[in-house]
Design an enzyme around this catalytic site. Structure first.
Site, PDB file in Angstrom:
ATOM      1  N   GLY A 135       0.843  -1.205   0.000  1.00 52.55           N
ATOM      2  CA  GLY A 135       0.000   0.000   0.000  1.00 52.55           C
ATOM      3  C   GLY A 135       0.873   1.248   0.000  1.00 52.55           C
ATOM      4  O   GLY A 135       1.912   1.265   0.640  1.00 52.55           O
ATOM      5  N   ARG A 141       1.058  -5.205  -4.997  1.00 48.41           N
ATOM      6  CA  ARG A 141       1.311  -6.275  -4.022  1.00 48.41           C
ATOM      7  C   ARG A 141       1.668  -7.514  -4.824  1.00 48.41           C
ATOM      8  O   ARG A 141       0.780  -8.252  -5.262  1.00 48.41           O
ATOM      9  CB  ARG A 141       0.067  -6.527  -3.164  1.00 48.41           C
ATOM     10  CG  ARG A 141      -0.323  -5.333  -2.299  1.00 48.41           C
ATOM     11  CD  ARG A 141      -1.493  -5.681  -1.400  1.00 48.41           C
ATOM     12  NE  ARG A 141      -2.104  -4.499  -0.803  1.00 48.41           N
ATOM     13  CZ  ARG A 141      -1.681  -3.917   0.306  1.00 48.41           C
ATOM     14  NH1 ARG A 141      -0.662  -4.399   0.969  1.00 48.41           N
ATOM     15  NH2 ARG A 141      -2.306  -2.854   0.779  1.00 48.41           N
ATOM     16  N   ASP A 143       5.797  -5.400   5.812  1.00 44.56           N
ATOM     17  CA  ASP A 143       6.303  -6.745   6.101  1.00 44.56           C
ATOM     18  C   ASP A 143       6.226  -7.692   4.891  1.00 44.56           C
ATOM     19  O   ASP A 143       7.118  -8.520   4.706  1.00 44.56           O
ATOM     20  CB  ASP A 143       5.645  -7.359   7.339  1.00 44.56           C
ATOM     21  CG  ASP A 143       4.158  -7.131   7.406  1.00 44.56           C
ATOM     22  OD1 ASP A 143       3.581  -6.626   6.417  1.00 44.56           O
ATOM     23  OD2 ASP A 143       3.567  -7.478   8.435  1.00 44.56           O
ATOM     24  N   THR A 158       4.599   1.824   6.322  1.00 46.49           N
ATOM     25  CA  THR A 158       3.176   1.523   6.482  1.00 46.49           C
ATOM     26  C   THR A 158       2.519   2.611   7.315  1.00 46.49           C
ATOM     27  O   THR A 158       3.091   3.053   8.315  1.00 46.49           O
ATOM     28  CB  THR A 158       2.905   0.164   7.158  1.00 46.49           C
ATOM     29  OG1 THR A 158       1.504   0.095   7.472  1.00 46.49           O
ATOM     30  CG2 THR A 158       3.688  -0.057   8.437  1.00 46.49           C
ATOM     31  N   ILE A 159       1.336   3.035   6.895  1.00 46.88           N
ATOM     32  CA  ILE A 159       0.617   3.990   7.739  1.00 46.88           C
ATOM     33  C   ILE A 159       0.163   3.295   9.022  1.00 46.88           C
ATOM     34  O   ILE A 159      -0.130   3.944  10.006  1.00 46.88           O
ATOM     35  CB  ILE A 159      -0.603   4.629   7.029  1.00 46.88           C
ATOM     36  CG1 ILE A 159      -1.662   3.597   6.660  1.00 46.88           C
ATOM     37  CG2 ILE A 159      -0.178   5.450   5.831  1.00 46.88           C
ATOM     38  CD1 ILE A 159      -3.037   4.206   6.405  1.00 46.88           C
ATOM     39  N   ASP A 160       0.094   1.953   8.993  1.00 41.23           N
ATOM     40  CA  ASP A 160      -0.407   1.221  10.163  1.00 41.23           C
ATOM     41  C   ASP A 160       0.553   1.259  11.351  1.00 41.23           C
ATOM     42  O   ASP A 160       0.171   0.948  12.478  1.00 41.23           O
ATOM     43  CB  ASP A 160      -0.682  -0.246   9.801  1.00 41.23           C
ATOM     44  CG  ASP A 160      -1.907  -0.412   8.915  1.00 41.23           C
ATOM     45  OD1 ASP A 160      -2.527   0.602   8.564  1.00 41.23           O
ATOM     46  OD2 ASP A 160      -2.235  -1.568   8.572  1.00 41.23           O
ATOM     47  N   ASP A 205       2.979  -0.673  12.271  1.00 39.31           N
ATOM     48  CA  ASP A 205       3.016  -1.934  13.020  1.00 39.31           C
ATOM     49  C   ASP A 205       4.240  -2.801  12.700  1.00 39.31           C
ATOM     50  O   ASP A 205       4.201  -4.014  12.867  1.00 39.31           O
ATOM     51  CB  ASP A 205       1.716  -2.724  12.767  1.00 39.31           C
ATOM     52  CG  ASP A 205       1.523  -3.098  11.312  1.00 39.31           C
ATOM     53  OD1 ASP A 205       2.311  -2.632  10.462  1.00 39.31           O
ATOM     54  OD2 ASP A 205       0.576  -3.851  11.021  1.00 39.31           O
ATOM     55  N   ARG A 265      -4.896  -2.880  10.223  1.00 38.62           N
ATOM     56  CA  ARG A 265      -5.254  -4.274   9.954  1.00 38.62           C
ATOM     57  C   ARG A 265      -4.984  -5.175  11.165  1.00 38.62           C
ATOM     58  O   ARG A 265      -5.873  -5.879  11.637  1.00 38.62           O
ATOM     59  CB  ARG A 265      -4.420  -4.721   8.748  1.00 38.62           C
ATOM     60  CG  ARG A 265      -4.471  -6.160   8.380  1.00 38.62           C
ATOM     61  CD  ARG A 265      -3.753  -6.365   7.073  1.00 38.62           C
ATOM     62  NE  ARG A 265      -4.617  -5.993   5.977  1.00 38.62           N
ATOM     63  CZ  ARG A 265      -5.548  -6.789   5.447  1.00 38.62           C
ATOM     64  NH1 ARG A 265      -5.735  -8.006   5.902  1.00 38.62           N
ATOM     65  NH2 ARG A 265      -6.295  -6.390   4.463  1.00 38.62           N
ATOM     66  N   ARG A 288     -24.900   6.286  12.881  1.00 42.41           N
ATOM     67  CA  ARG A 288     -24.364   6.286  11.516  1.00 42.41           C
ATOM     68  C   ARG A 288     -22.913   5.816  11.557  1.00 42.41           C
ATOM     69  O   ARG A 288     -22.286   5.785  12.620  1.00 42.41           O
ATOM     70  CB  ARG A 288     -24.383   7.708  10.930  1.00 42.41           C
ATOM     71  CG  ARG A 288     -25.757   8.297  10.767  1.00 42.41           C
ATOM     72  CD  ARG A 288     -26.433   7.741   9.522  1.00 42.41           C
ATOM     73  NE  ARG A 288     -27.584   8.541   9.146  1.00 42.41           N
ATOM     74  CZ  ARG A 288     -28.804   8.429   9.660  1.00 42.41           C
ATOM     75  NH1 ARG A 288     -29.044   7.527  10.601  1.00 42.41           N
ATOM     76  NH2 ARG A 288     -29.786   9.209   9.242  1.00 42.41           N
TER      77      ARG A 288
HETATM   78  O1  F6P Z   1      -0.994  -0.286   4.134  1.00 42.14           O
HETATM   79  C1  F6P Z   1      -1.742  -0.998   5.105  1.00 42.14           C
HETATM   80  C2  F6P Z   1      -3.177  -0.821   4.796  1.00 42.14           C
HETATM   81  O2  F6P Z   1      -3.425   0.550   4.785  1.00 42.14           O
HETATM   82  C3  F6P Z   1      -4.098  -1.538   5.773  1.00 42.14           C
HETATM   83  O3  F6P Z   1      -4.438  -0.811   6.892  1.00 42.14           O
HETATM   84  C4  F6P Z   1      -5.279  -1.843   4.910  1.00 42.14           C
HETATM   85  O4  F6P Z   1      -5.951  -2.994   5.355  1.00 42.14           O
HETATM   86  C5  F6P Z   1      -4.660  -2.092   3.584  1.00 42.14           C
HETATM   87  O5  F6P Z   1      -3.500  -1.324   3.535  1.00 42.14           O
HETATM   88  C6  F6P Z   1      -5.579  -1.722   2.420  1.00 42.14           C
HETATM   89  O6  F6P Z   1      -4.947  -2.070   1.234  1.00 42.14           O
HETATM   90  P1  F6P Z   1      -5.471  -1.810  -0.238  1.00 42.14           P
HETATM   91  O7  F6P Z   1      -4.974  -0.456  -0.628  1.00 42.14           O
HETATM   92  O8  F6P Z   1      -4.838  -2.885  -1.037  1.00 42.14           O
HETATM   93  O9  F6P Z   1      -6.965  -1.864  -0.202  1.00 42.14           O
END
Ligand code: F6P
Length: 345
Positions: A10, A72, A103, A125-127, A129, A171, A267
């Site tokens: 991503g 990916r 990863d 990663t923005i996550d 992690d 995630r 909502r």
């Molecule tokens: O880069 C990690 C992430 O942002 C996750 O938080 C998310 O589940 C995933 O990428 C979404 O990926 P894509 O852009 O393939 O939908």
């Protein structure tokens, strides 16, 4: 040296800042030459690249996304993939590879290093992690975007006396939910590390209504688990080449449950890829450039199979295998922050 760069997985604000700094220092201080493979590992398999000159990288550190595009692509799963990569790198006289990715991308970098290719990694990663690094670039930008959204949700939820659930990315780890939820004053923050206790969520929201505040804001990470359901998956979407399902929809599922159990009009909003888009914050531009400078030094020191990391305020490096074996997740210290700011129910 002749060096190749690529970005996998991503995208993430700050990728261009890493590319900018690595190429600029490489050309000006080491006399290197660079190419950038397009679309992650796919570009290597397709022998698809662009020259990365000083002109090509001029000003890119200010921009979001990645000028090299991304995909990916799991080289380990492709028959003859490793041979193809070796062949393309040899044909282009590449001495070393710098792979920017999370990863999954780095599991390929490690595999290539084990097969004789000179490569180093930069964690992305923005996550936030990735193990062994205190912060990945892109996280700060994502938190800023999510926090601004949560701030805005307060006024509309308040005006309509509603509960609004905000779904953010994350995630396997709830770093974005934690940071944007706390910074944005959410009344409930839910993360993948702890299964959701729906009755407690409803009690927290009821507390607001019983104490004169007729609205509630809930922040939930996309990877959070609902009892009996687990993670909410987009069943129609295929798994990616690393075997990951597509997460999406926990915000809506949770909103429906909250409305059913409390009777409060509820909502949901899913911030999705908004969190990955746009310009990086000053913090991410700086962090990305520091990672890029370290990566080019790692190449010249022959630190193959290692990845740049942030340790406290210093940039260092560790073996890639130590960074990808487990995810870095929220622990009790962060759960305590969340719990201490919640109402007492
Ligand atoms: O880069 C990690 C992430 O942002 C996750 O938080 C998310 O589940 C995933 O990428 C979404 O990926 P894509 O852009 O393939 O939908």
């Amino acid at each position: 040296m002749r060096i190749a760069l690529l970005t996998g997985g991503g995208d993430c604000p700050g990728l261009n800042a890493v590319i900018y700094a690595a190429v600029k220092k490489g050309i000006n201080h080491y006399g290197d030459e660079f190419i950038g493979f397009l679309n992650g590992w796919k570009g290597v398999l397709d022998n698809n690249f662009i020259p990365l000159t000083l002109e090509a990288i001029d000003g890119i550190q200010l921009k979001g996304g990645t000028i090299l595009h991304s995909s990916r692509t799991n080289v380990k799963k492709i028959p003859g993939g490793i041979e193809k990569v070796q062949q393309v790198l040899k044909a282009n006289k590449i001495d070393a590879l710098i792979a920017l990715g999370g990863d999954d991308t780095q599991s390929v970098t490690l595999y290539l290093c084990e097969n004789g290719i000179n490569a180093v990694g930069v964690p992305k990663t923005i996550d936030n992690d990735i193990s062994g690094t205190d912060q990945t670039f892109g996280f700060d930008t994502a938190v800023m975007i999510a926090t601004e959204a949560v701030d805005r949700i307060h006024t509309t939820a308040d005006s309509h006396n509603r509960v609004i659930v905000v779904e953010v990315m994350g995630r396997d780890a709830g770093w974005i939910a934690y940071a944007s939820g706390v910074a944005g004053g959410a009344h409930v923050v839910l993360v993948p590390e702890k299964e959701i206790d729906i009755d407690r969520v409803c009690k927290l929201l009821k507390y607001n209504y019983d104490h004169g505040k007729h609205y509630g804001v809930v922040v939930v990470a996309e990877g959070a688990h609902l009892p009996e359901v687990g993670q909410v998956i987009n069943e129609a979407a295929a798994k990616d080449s690393f075997g990951h399902v597509r997460l999406s929809g926990i915000g809506e599922a949770l909103a429906n449950l909250i409305e059913k159990k409390t009777g409060y009009e509820t909502r949901s909003v899913n911030l999705g890829h908004t969190q990955r888009g746009g310009v990086p914050t000053a913090f991410d531009r700086l962090l990305g450039q520091r990672y890029g400078l370290h990566a080019i030094d790692m190449v010249h020191e022959g630190k193959w199979g290692r990845i740049a990391v942030l340790r406290g305020t210093d940039i260092a490096d560790i073996p890639i295998k130590d960074a990808i074996t487990t995810n870095r997740r929220l622990d009790q210290r962060f759960f305590d922050v969340i719990a201490s700011l919640e109402a007492k129910v």
